[in-house]
Design an enzyme around this catalytic site. Structure first.
Site: not given
Ligand code: ATP
Ligand code: LTN
Length: 337
Positions: A116, A199, A202
């Site tokens: 990040k 992955k 967001k």
């Molecule tokens: P950012 O990209 O801003 O880090 P994010 O999309 O990863 O955000 P978070 O709020 O950090 O979202 O994650 C919430 C939960 O969703 C966490 O337990 C994380 O491991 C899970 N998660 C996020 N993206 C994935 C993915 N692509 N596949 C499986 N689990 C995910």
């Protein structure tokens, strides 16, 4: 009532107007199923969200939408404790203690921070982002959680939690439960539909590969239909050679309850297009009731507030106890009132 069920705790950031399928399949779906077998604590982690710049009105709105979505996908405030992190002051208080037993080098090795901060550049990276995994450690230890249901990208943070719990227990006497990650292999990492090696996230550069639960179903259907697939035509599961098709199969399997093997057989003799179209149609039907329930909660702010007030009260009761013990172990004088 004294609970003998193992405890789970997890959190999700209110950093967007909707959860995506990665959040749901990687984490939140497990939260729902663990409500019945575990003593479950789930929170919207707004303190974490401000580690990157947030607009106050948007943060407020995203926090409410996050809570409504969690209820919309099936969290039940009668069966779990659902709350907002900033409503329980102990998170920030225990985080400070944890910061003071974390090595600088140890924190510097967190890959999520490295990724990040590299994306943002040094000038826009805050000390809050650097120490965010330590706040997560405090979140987990405050509740003496046995298990932490998350996606694969959070495994390292749970490892850090284990290390710090053991360190504290060793120095000051048994205080914290050492937790385990709870990560389901099949959905540990859902990939971006446009770049199936990255992955779904967001903060991805383009929204085209992200399927949001609250987007209009038509928009998501189009994303499925234009998903990047691989060379060849045969629908089969091979994460190395066919990451795009395999990702679609994992998603379809997870939301339909049919096994990947069953789906592969079902698509025998059909082309990739058939998989995309069918998945788009299935998703559209599947997401409708989730959106409907989420809307109902959003339309009743008083009910949402009441649920959160009750959740915070239950969470505080546990958090206060752990913090009091921790402060005492460290050698802080008890505050006499
Ligand atoms: P950012 O990209 O801003 O880090 P994010 O999309 O990863 O955000 P978070 O709020 O950090 O979202 O994650 C919430 C939960 O969703 C966490 O337990 C994380 O491991 C899970 N998660 C996020 N993206 C994935 C993915 N692509 N596949 C499986 N689990 C995910
Ligand atoms: N860092 C996590 C969110 C999070 C969390 C937690 C997860 C904050 N505190 C405690 C599990 C347990 C993320 O998804 N980025």
């Amino acid at each position: 009532m004294v609970s003998h069920r193992p405890r789970v705790l997890s959190g999700i950031q209110p950093t967007s107007g909707s959860f995506h399928l990665g959040n749901y399949l990687g984490a939140v779906r497990q939260w729902v199923s663990l409500q019945d077998s575990h003593d479950a604590f789930y929170m919207v982690v707004d303190l974490h969200a401000i580690t990157v710049e947030q607009e106050p009105a948007t943060l407020r709105e995203n926090t409410r939408t996050s809570v409504a979505q969690l209820l919309g996908v099936g969290l039940d405030p009668e069966r779990c404790t659902l709350f907002v992190q900033s409503h329980v002051a102990e998170h920030a208080q225990l985080a400070w203690v944890m910061n003071c037993i974390t090595g600088f080098g140890e924190a510097s090795r967190m890959t999520q921070f490295k990724d990040k901060s590299a994306k943002q550049g040094a000038d826009r990276t805050t000390v809050g982002l650097f120490t965010y995994p330590v706040l997560q450690v405090a979140d987990i230890l405050l509740y003496q959680a046995d298990q932490v249901p998350v996606g694969e990208d959070q495994r390292q943070h749970v490892e850090l939690t284990r290390d710090l719990a053991e360190r504290f227990n060793h120095r000051y006497g048994q205080t914290f439960t050492v937790p385990n990650p709870y990560i389901l292999k099949e959905t540990a990492k859902i990939f971006d539909l446009q770049d199936p090696t990255a992955k779904m996230s967001k903060s991805a550069s383009s929204p085209k590969g992200i399927v949001n639960l609250l987007d209009e179903a038509k928009v998501s259907a189009k994303k499925f239909k234009s998903a990047v697939t691989d060379t060849g035509t045969v629908v089969s599961f091979d994460e190395k050679e066919k990451p795009g098709v395999s990702n679609l199969l994992s998603i379809y399997s997870a939301i339909s309850g049919r096994t990947v093997a069953e789906l592969v057989e079902h698509f025998d003799g059909k082309m990739y297009g058939a998989l995309k179209t069918e998945l788009a149609e299935f998703f559209t039907e599947w997401v409708a009731p989730i959106q409907e329930r989420t809307r109902t909660y959003l339309d009743d702010p008083a009910q949402l507030d009441a649920i959160l007030a009750q959740g915070a009260e239950k969470a505080r009761a546990v958090a206060e106890q752990t913090l009091t013990t921790t402060y005492d172990r460290i050698g802080f004088l008890p505050a006499k009132r």
